[in-house]
Design an enzyme around this catalytic site. Structure first.
Site, PDB file in Angstrom:
ATOM      1  N   SER A 220       0.789  -1.241   0.000  1.00  0.00           N
ATOM      2  CA  SER A 220       0.000   0.000   0.000  1.00  0.00           C
ATOM      3  C   SER A 220       0.821   1.290   0.000  1.00  0.00           C
ATOM      4  O   SER A 220       0.241   2.367  -0.144  1.00  0.00           O
ATOM      5  CB  SER A 220      -0.961   0.015   1.192  1.00  0.00           C
ATOM      6  OG  SER A 220      -2.134  -0.700   0.884  1.00  0.00           O
ATOM      7  N   LYS A 223       0.317   3.807  -2.788  1.00  0.00           N
ATOM      8  CA  LYS A 223      -0.648   4.909  -2.765  1.00  0.00           C
ATOM      9  C   LYS A 223       0.035   6.276  -2.685  1.00  0.00           C
ATOM     10  O   LYS A 223      -0.555   7.289  -3.076  1.00  0.00           O
ATOM     11  CB  LYS A 223      -1.621   4.737  -1.597  1.00  0.00           C
ATOM     12  CG  LYS A 223      -2.547   3.526  -1.733  1.00  0.00           C
ATOM     13  CD  LYS A 223      -3.512   3.435  -0.559  1.00  0.00           C
ATOM     14  CE  LYS A 223      -4.490   2.283  -0.710  1.00  0.00           C
ATOM     15  NZ  LYS A 223      -3.866   0.964  -0.540  1.00  0.00           N
ATOM     16  N   SER A 397      -5.822   4.191   4.048  1.00  0.00           N
ATOM     17  CA  SER A 397      -5.325   3.216   3.072  1.00  0.00           C
ATOM     18  C   SER A 397      -6.484   2.678   2.254  1.00  0.00           C
ATOM     19  O   SER A 397      -6.697   1.470   2.130  1.00  0.00           O
ATOM     20  CB  SER A 397      -4.578   2.068   3.764  1.00  0.00           C
ATOM     21  OG  SER A 397      -3.806   1.347   2.818  1.00  0.00           O
TER      22      SER A 397
END
Length: 556
Positions: A220, A223, A397
């Site tokens: 993640s 991102k 997230s």
């Protein structure tokens, strides 16, 4: 203009859409002519089944109001000075001086910090507080407080946060940092492969590097790259609009998806675009035209390609559609994994039909269509600024937002709004920014794809770029990072460590644990760091080891 070659399935889809567009007006007219017969049949068969109750959940943790006109950007403080001050506020809270530090939001993030960020970057400029002083006489949000009042609230004057003493960067860039981080990064909990970079944000100089150019699965932390690319391509003030159009002469109303992943059907929209409001305004426009019954369609043609991520049906991500309400969640949650509806667009259209019915407009059962260029816009609702959407994505997230932003970046870059198009657009935007792209490989915007590859060097470069005083539009990348011990995915971490001083994006897949963000050291220096590991066997132990490493940086 170069027209991209259509694949066979795309050509077929285009032909189907053309056929549908040709017959739609006739079908709509036929439906209008048949209304009396249909009504009689409906009465004969029995009452219509009750619509499914729509759940309304708690307010979103981060409230965003419509911004006032942009405020001039303050030139008195550097970005790293602001971020250091914000992190110091968090540390003060951890030490138990919350009263002196000032107001806090429900999720623990300091209100003044958000206000300061908005004032600097000219993307918000409003006070997000909940008190009477947060609203002006005309009902608009009050301007954000100046940096002076924010820092004074922390117990000091405007310039309490100083630059690190001269020569300090050079002093910690050698043996001291290696001796500190080396043993921590050698922990067996961090798997067989790891990479790490630490950079002084103010100077841009690298203080530590190990495997800096080794491309690993970022999970993640991808991102961060998605956020920088989207803000660069679209601008921090960009808004995503959902609209309703009326096809001339047919009474066909089309709900057109604009790609807003934060569109909500909840009673309390909490500052996000409201599907209920859109229905209310649509009903007003139809009533003014003397229309009380319509053929309802919905348009999802903004996006192309597969809507299902390569991981398949998963609680972490709904099917990616330009039309969705509350991310297709099947309960009242606003973040985290949960089962999703099988067709987010159809679900949103059904809810919209229900809201129209509540407002006195009868509709047909919603079906797919494409709004023509001649269609007249009846009503629109728009999201908060992109900067606010980016903050929500990073703090929670949020995979749904990440994939939506990847497609929006693709559209802004002239590419197909698909998984592949979004990945290519992210790569192109970051390359345009002059970032170190060696080894980088994107396959989505969320980091759920295990084939994604990033380097620690690129991740820290993204954070430094977001702190660049000449790029205020990227500031949401820093302000959206979870605060250790207080917000988002770091709420339950660092409770006995550097709570409030570390701000970082987490990344977790099976066997993969990553962490990238900022930390303030004892001299007030803002450092950017990125730690990537693979082949870990215990996510809990790996997270603990990464947190200890980031905490150690705070003690430099």
């Amino acid at each position: 203009m170069v027209v991209p070659e259509l694949r066979p399935w795309q050509s077929a889809k285009s032909r189907v859409r053309k056929i549908a567009g040709a017959v739609r007006p006739r079908l709509a007219r036929l439906a209008t002519a048949m209304k009396p017969q249909v009504a009689r049949l409906r009465r004969a068969v029995g009452p219509q089944l009750a619509r499914v109750m729509r759940a309304t959940g708690p307010r979103l943790a981060t409230l965003v109001r419509s911004p006032r006109p942009p405020r001039p950007r303050s030139r008195t403080l550097r970005t790293w000075q602001y971020t250091a001050g914000a992190a110091t506020a968090g540390l003060a809270l951890a030490a138990g001086v919350v009263t002196a530090a000032g107001p806090w939001d429900a999720d623990g993030q300091r209100t003044a910090e958000r206000d300061r960020a908005a004032a600097l970057e000219r993307t918000g400029g409003t006070d997000h507080g909940s008190g009477a002083g947060s609203v002006t006489a005309d009902g608009e949000p009050s301007p954000a407080p100046s940096a002076g009042s924010v820092l004074t609230g922390l117990g000091g004057g405007t310039n309490t946060v100083k630059s690190a003493p001269a020569g300090k960067s050079a002093g910690i860039s050698g043996t001291a940092v290696r001796d500190l981080l080396g043993p921590l990064l050698d922990s067996s909990a961090l798997g067989s492969t790891r990479a790490a970079v630490v950079v002084d944000v103010a100077t841009g100089s690298r203080l530590y590097g190990s495997g800096a150019d080794t491309a690993l699965t970022p999970a993640s932390t991808t991102k961060i790259a998605t956020a920088v690319a989207a803000l660069s391509a679209l601008g921090a003030d960009h808004r995503l609009t959902t609209r309703v159009a009326l096809e001339p002469g047919t009474r066909e109303v089309v709900l057109v998806g604009g790609g807003d992943p934060t569109l909500t059907a909840r009673k309390d929209a909490a500052g996000w675009a409201s599907l209920r409001t859109l229905a209310t305004e649509t009903a007003k426009s139809l009533t003014a035209r003397g229309i009380k019954q319509v053929t309802l369609s919905y348009d999802t043609t903004l996006y192309s390609g597969p809507d299902l991520h390569s991981i398949g049906v998963n609680d972490n991500l709904a099917r990616v559609s330009p039309l969705t309400a509350d991310e297709g969640r099947t309960n009242d949650s606003v973040e985290g994994p949960v089962a999703r509806v099988s067709d987010p667009a159809a679900d949103a259209a059904r809810k919209f039909a229900g809201f129209l019915a509540d407002a006195g407009i009868k509709t047909s059962s919603p079906g797919t269509s494409k709004a023509s260029r001649r269609a007249e816009t009846l009503a629109t609702v728009s999201s908060p600024p992109l900067s606010s959407i980016v903050e929500r994505m990073l703090t929670n997230s949020d995979n749904d937002i990440a994939e939506a932003l990847a497609r929006q970046t693709a559209l802004a870059s002239g590419k197909l709004a698909s998984f592949d198009g979004g990945a290519a657009a992210i790569d192109a935007q970051l390359t345009k920014l002059g970032l170190p792209m060696t080894g980088a490989s994107f396959h989505d915007g969320s980091g759920l794809n295990r084939d994604d590859r990033l380097t620690a060097n690129l991740l820290t470069a993204l954070l430094v770029k977001a702190a660049d005083a000449d790029r205020p539009g990227l500031r949401a990348v820093l302000t959206g990072l979870p605060v250790a011990g207080f917000t988002g995915t770091l709420t339950s971490r660092y409770t006995d460590g550097a709570a409030g001083v570390v701000r970082a994006k987490t990344g977790t897949l099976t066997g993969v644990n990553t962490l990238a963000g900022t930390v303030v050291d004892k001299d007030g220096r803002l450092l950017a760091f990125a730690f990537l590991t693979s082949n870990t066997t215990s996510p809990t132990e790996a997270q603990k080891a990464l947190d200890e490493t980031a905490t150690a940086l705070a003690g430099l």
